[in-house]
Motif scaffolding. Structure first.
Motif, PDB file in Angstrom:
ATOM      1  N   MET A 185      39.995 103.908  20.869  1.00 13.51           N
ATOM      2  CA  MET A 185      39.305 105.207  20.987  1.00 13.51           C
ATOM      3  C   MET A 185      39.872 106.223  19.995  1.00 13.51           C
ATOM      4  SD  MET A 185      36.807 104.865  22.956  1.00 13.51           S
ATOM      5  CE  MET A 185      36.467 103.120  22.939  1.00 13.51           C
ATOM      6  N   SER A 218      48.086 105.719  37.493  1.00 16.52           N
ATOM      7  CA  SER A 218      46.760 105.931  36.917  1.00 16.52           C
ATOM      8  C   SER A 218      45.922 106.857  37.800  1.00 16.52           C
ATOM      9  CB  SER A 218      46.050 104.590  36.692  1.00 16.52           C
ATOM     10  OG  SER A 218      46.471 104.065  35.460  1.00 16.52           O
ATOM     11  N   LEU A 250      32.442  98.904  31.011  1.00 19.68           N
ATOM     12  CA  LEU A 250      32.125  97.665  30.303  1.00 19.68           C
ATOM     13  C   LEU A 250      31.837  96.493  31.246  1.00 19.68           C
ATOM     14  CD1 LEU A 250      32.328  96.133  27.545  1.00 19.68           C
ATOM     15  CD2 LEU A 250      34.784  96.037  27.889  1.00 19.68           C
ATOM     16  N   PRO A 274      41.072 102.780  38.199  1.00 22.67           N
ATOM     17  CA  PRO A 274      41.651 103.818  39.063  1.00 22.67           C
ATOM     18  C   PRO A 274      41.711 105.204  38.415  1.00 22.67           C
ATOM     19  CG  PRO A 274      42.914 101.790  39.233  1.00 22.67           C
ATOM     20  CD  PRO A 274      41.888 101.550  38.176  1.00 22.67           C
ATOM     21  N   ALA A 306      39.749 103.840  28.189  1.00 27.58           N
ATOM     22  CA  ALA A 306      39.642 102.588  27.415  1.00 27.58           C
ATOM     23  C   ALA A 306      40.868 102.483  26.504  1.00 27.58           C
ATOM     24  CB  ALA A 306      38.360 102.612  26.600  1.00 27.58           C
ATOM     25  N   MET A 343      41.475  96.755  36.205  1.00 29.87           N
ATOM     26  CA  MET A 343      42.404  95.664  36.515  1.00 29.87           C
ATOM     27  C   MET A 343      42.790  95.673  37.999  1.00 29.87           C
ATOM     28  SD  MET A 343      44.833  95.355  33.190  1.00 29.87           S
ATOM     29  CE  MET A 343      45.307  97.062  33.049  1.00 29.87           C
ATOM     30  N   SER A 344      42.336  96.691  38.733  1.00 30.78           N
ATOM     31  CA  SER A 344      42.631  96.758  40.169  1.00 30.78           C
ATOM     32  C   SER A 344      41.415  96.383  41.007  1.00 30.78           C
ATOM     33  CB  SER A 344      43.112  98.165  40.539  1.00 30.78           C
ATOM     34  OG  SER A 344      44.243  98.501  39.787  1.00 30.78           O
ATOM     35  N   GLY A 382      39.865 106.584  35.781  1.00 31.54           N
ATOM     36  CA  GLY A 382      38.539 107.181  35.544  1.00 31.54           C
ATOM     37  C   GLY A 382      37.857 107.560  36.847  1.00 31.54           C
ATOM     38  N   GLU A 423      29.275  99.185  26.955  1.00 31.86           N
ATOM     39  CA  GLU A 423      30.500  99.267  26.155  1.00 31.86           C
ATOM     40  C   GLU A 423      30.510 100.548  25.335  1.00 31.86           C
ATOM     41  OE1 GLU A 423      33.222  96.776  22.995  1.00 31.86           O
ATOM     42  OE2 GLU A 423      31.130  96.148  23.266  1.00 31.86           O
ATOM     43  N   ILE A 467      34.999 107.294  30.256  1.00 27.98           N
ATOM     44  CA  ILE A 467      34.972 105.926  29.721  1.00 27.98           C
ATOM     45  C   ILE A 467      35.892 105.064  30.583  1.00 27.98           C
ATOM     46  CG2 ILE A 467      35.276 104.495  27.667  1.00 27.98           C
ATOM     47  CD1 ILE A 467      35.224 107.165  26.020  1.00 27.98           C
ATOM     48  N   GLY A 468      35.312 104.138  31.350  1.00 35.96           N
ATOM     49  CA  GLY A 468      36.095 103.219  32.177  1.00 35.96           C
ATOM     50  C   GLY A 468      36.099 103.613  33.645  1.00 35.96           C
ATOM     51  N   GLY A 483      45.329 107.068  31.887  1.00 37.51           N
ATOM     52  CA  GLY A 483      45.336 105.695  32.388  1.00 37.51           C
ATOM     53  C   GLY A 483      46.284 104.806  31.602  1.00 37.51           C
ATOM     54  N   ARG A 484      46.357 103.563  32.042  1.00 42.91           N
ATOM     55  CA  ARG A 484      47.359 102.621  31.513  1.00 42.91           C
ATOM     56  C   ARG A 484      47.116 102.288  30.036  1.00 42.91           C
ATOM     57  NH1 ARG A 484      50.209  97.758  34.381  1.00 42.91           N
ATOM     58  NH2 ARG A 484      49.752  95.975  33.111  1.00 42.91           N
ATOM     59  N   PHE A 506      30.988 105.259  32.255  1.00 48.37           N
ATOM     60  CA  PHE A 506      30.504 104.126  31.453  1.00 48.37           C
ATOM     61  C   PHE A 506      31.526 103.009  31.545  1.00 48.37           C
ATOM     62  CE2 PHE A 506      28.744 108.008  30.013  1.00 48.37           C
ATOM     63  CZ  PHE A 506      27.426 107.719  29.736  1.00 48.37           C
ATOM     64  N   TYR A 559      48.559  94.957  28.769  1.00 49.79           N
ATOM     65  CA  TYR A 559      49.858  95.658  28.745  1.00 49.79           C
ATOM     66  C   TYR A 559      50.053  96.388  27.424  1.00 49.79           C
ATOM     67  CZ  TYR A 559      51.524  92.859  32.720  1.00 49.79           C
ATOM     68  OH  TYR A 559      51.694  92.295  33.960  1.00 49.79           O
TER      69      TYR A 559
END
Ligand SMILES: Cc1cc2nc3c(=O)[nH]c(=O)nc-3n(C[C@H](O)[C@H](O)[C@H](O)COP(=O)(O)OP(=O)(O)OC[C@H]3O[C@@H](n4cnc5c(N)ncnc54)[C@H](O)[C@@H]3O)c2cc1C
Length: 485
Positions: free
Chosen positions: A267, A451, A35, A14, A262, A42-43, A16, A232, A10-11, A438-439, A33, A410
């Protein structure tokens, strides 16, 4: 080599993508997957006003060899070494960060500088108590310097008082650095070693940091992986506490393993087999949003006719803007907390254009008025911030604006958050074949390097190597010792 195991990820940020890259190479069938309409999270990098920009400043740095090699391979050799310049804008003056002895002394004035040093000595003799960001930084730099250079930016960013913010934020980002180290480094150099925050050169892909993730996607597809964009994921399905699939807005998908990047809270709350008391704790975790206002400024024709004899460097001559990669804005008069100037990263980002694109950052919670303003109103705030601070000399230099809102950017390290988080982590350990990395995915204030590392180590774990994914951020920093070569 063929594992015949399907991994649903999911996502496509970096974390995923890094997990998918390694697993696809090791015979797993991976399906991602995402979105968004493109990968990178974000990168990612985006096209704007016929140029390329990132989602605010995106400097990659790590001294972990595996991570560095992995990242560099995915630039396809198309990167440059960028000299870092990042200053603090305070009282309409630019202060080098880390502090440079004479620069800070001169700009703060002798009396203020002396008071700062005395305040630092006081904190050494009688340290501030507690585990807040405020006490941590006041002990490292003295209360006076903390209130000049840390308080205003940090409170804008997190939307809570520094005394309510957990010291983890400081410990992760400025560990090992204090006033003594900063001054020593300013006067005597770092003896070959530098704190991570002080590193003054970094590798950067010529066409934006998102190139790395576009290249990862291509490598995954080459190895049979599938990347669905514009899908999504609504929740994770488990049976007898084993991950078996996901629900999405395009239907259900089954798999043997699920990796989620995500937002953690969403989740975790979707897990039907998770105890309601744990869900209640997860429901209390907070995220903060970012608003980015991109402002296209000037072109060489306009700025040259306005140029002053002092504007000497090529970058300042074209746009007369600050020459930093980004600046921190410590001022109560401006709403923005940080401004990036993409014209100072690589020439390729400008795609032959003369204008510079600035990116002003604002932060807000869902229920704050700022978050709910329309693009016009936000653009007006950004213009006012630039003009009133005199960072842009004249409104006629502003050509275009564009607003990007990032929901949940954040994880908020409110004091005491860790107690709940560790209980949630423990409860999730009872689920099989389910990973949160991840973040946002694991509720850790990761940079890209953290990440990517989580993605690589998650793949390692699936491949049978022992590792504790929940502690990567802090343990990893600890191994680095906060210093870099
Ligand atoms: C303004 C700003 C500046 C930054 N500066 C730096 C920097 O200088 N250096 C640095 O190294 N890092 C920086 N970062 C941090 C960096 O962007 C992140 O650490 C990194 O992108 C995190 O990667 P990730 O894969 O964990 O998460 P993300 O990048 O958030 O990727 C997660 C992906 O999951 C997708 N997703 C979310 N929910 C769903 C769903 N329900 N269904 C499907 N897909 C979903 C998202 O769309 C996203 O693509 C910065 C971040 C910001 C916001």
């Amino acid at each position: 080599m063929r594992q015949n195991k399907k991994v649903l990820i999911i996502g496509a940020g970096p974390a995923g993508l890094s997990a998918a890259r390694v697993l696809s190479e090791n015979g797993y069938s991976v399906e991602i997957f995402e979105l968004d309409s493109q990968v990178g999270g974000m990168s990612k990098s985006i096209e704007l006003f016929s140029q390329i920009v990132d989602i605010g400043p995106h400097r990659f740095f790590s001294k972990d060899t595996r991570l560095n090699d992995f990242w560099h391979i995915h630039t396809n050799g198309e990167y440059e070494k960028v000299s870092r310049l990042t200053r603090i804008f305070y009282n309409r003056k630019f202060f080098y960060y880390p502090l440079r002895g004479f620069d800070a002394l001169f700009k703060l004035g002798f009396v203020e500088s002396t008071l700062c040093v005395l305040s630092y000595i006081k904190a050494k003799i009688s340290p501030f108590k507690g585990d807040s960001f405020e006490s941590w930084v006041a002990n490292a730099f003295g209360y006076r310097l903390y209130s000049i250079f840390f308080k205003s930016y940090t409170e804008k960013l997190w939307g809570i008082k520094c005394s309510e913010l957990d010291s983890d934020f400081a410990a992760q980002r400025i560990k090992g650095l204090n006033l003594y180290e900063a001054i020593k480094s300013a006067f005597f150099g770092g003896g070959g070693k530098k704190h991570k925050t002080l590193v003054d050169e970094f590798s950067y892909p010529k066409k934006g940091c998102g190139v790395v993730y576009e290249n990862m996607k291509q490598e995954i597809i080459k190895r049979g992986g599938v990347v669905h964009c514009g899908v999504e994921v609504l929740g994770i399905k488990t049976q007898s506490k084993k991950a078996v699939g996901i629900h999405t807005n395009k239907g259900e998908f089954s798999g043997d393993i699920v990796i989620s990047t995500a937002p953690f809270r969403d989740m975790v709350l979707s897990l039907e087999e998770l105890d309601s008391s744990v869900k209640e704790m997860a429901g209390r975790l907070k995220f903060r949003n970012t608003i980015l206002v991109y402002v296209e400024v000037g072109d060489s024709r306009i700025s040259l006719s306005n140029s002053s004899p002092q504007a000497e460097s090529p970058q300042t001559k074209e746009t007369q803007l600050f020459k930093d990669n980004w600046i921190y804005v410590h001022s109560k008069d401006t709403q923005t907390g940080r401004i990036t100037n993409f014209a100072n990263w690589t020439k390729d980002l400008q795609c032959g254009q003369d204008s510079a694109i600035l990116c002003l950052e604002y932060w807000a919670n869902d229920d704050e008025a700022l978050w709910n303003l329309d693009d016009n109103a936000l653009s007006e705030i950004a213009k006012r911030d630039l003009l009133e601070s005199k960072l842009v000399a004249d409104s006629s230099l502003i050509k275009n604006t564009s607003v990007l809102k990032i929901h949940k950017s954040y994880p908020v390290y409110e004091r005491g958050y860790k107690d709940n988080l560790h209980k949630i982590y423990k409860a999730l350990d009872s689920f099989k074949d389910l990973y949160f990395i991840g973040r946002n995915g694991s509720f850790k204030y990761n940079n890209q390097d953290h990440s990517i590392l989580m993605g690589l180590m998650c793949a390692d774990k699936i491949l049978g190597r022992e590792c504790d994914l929940w502690h990567i951020n802090t343990d990893y920093d600890y191994q680095e010792g906060g210093k870099s070569e």
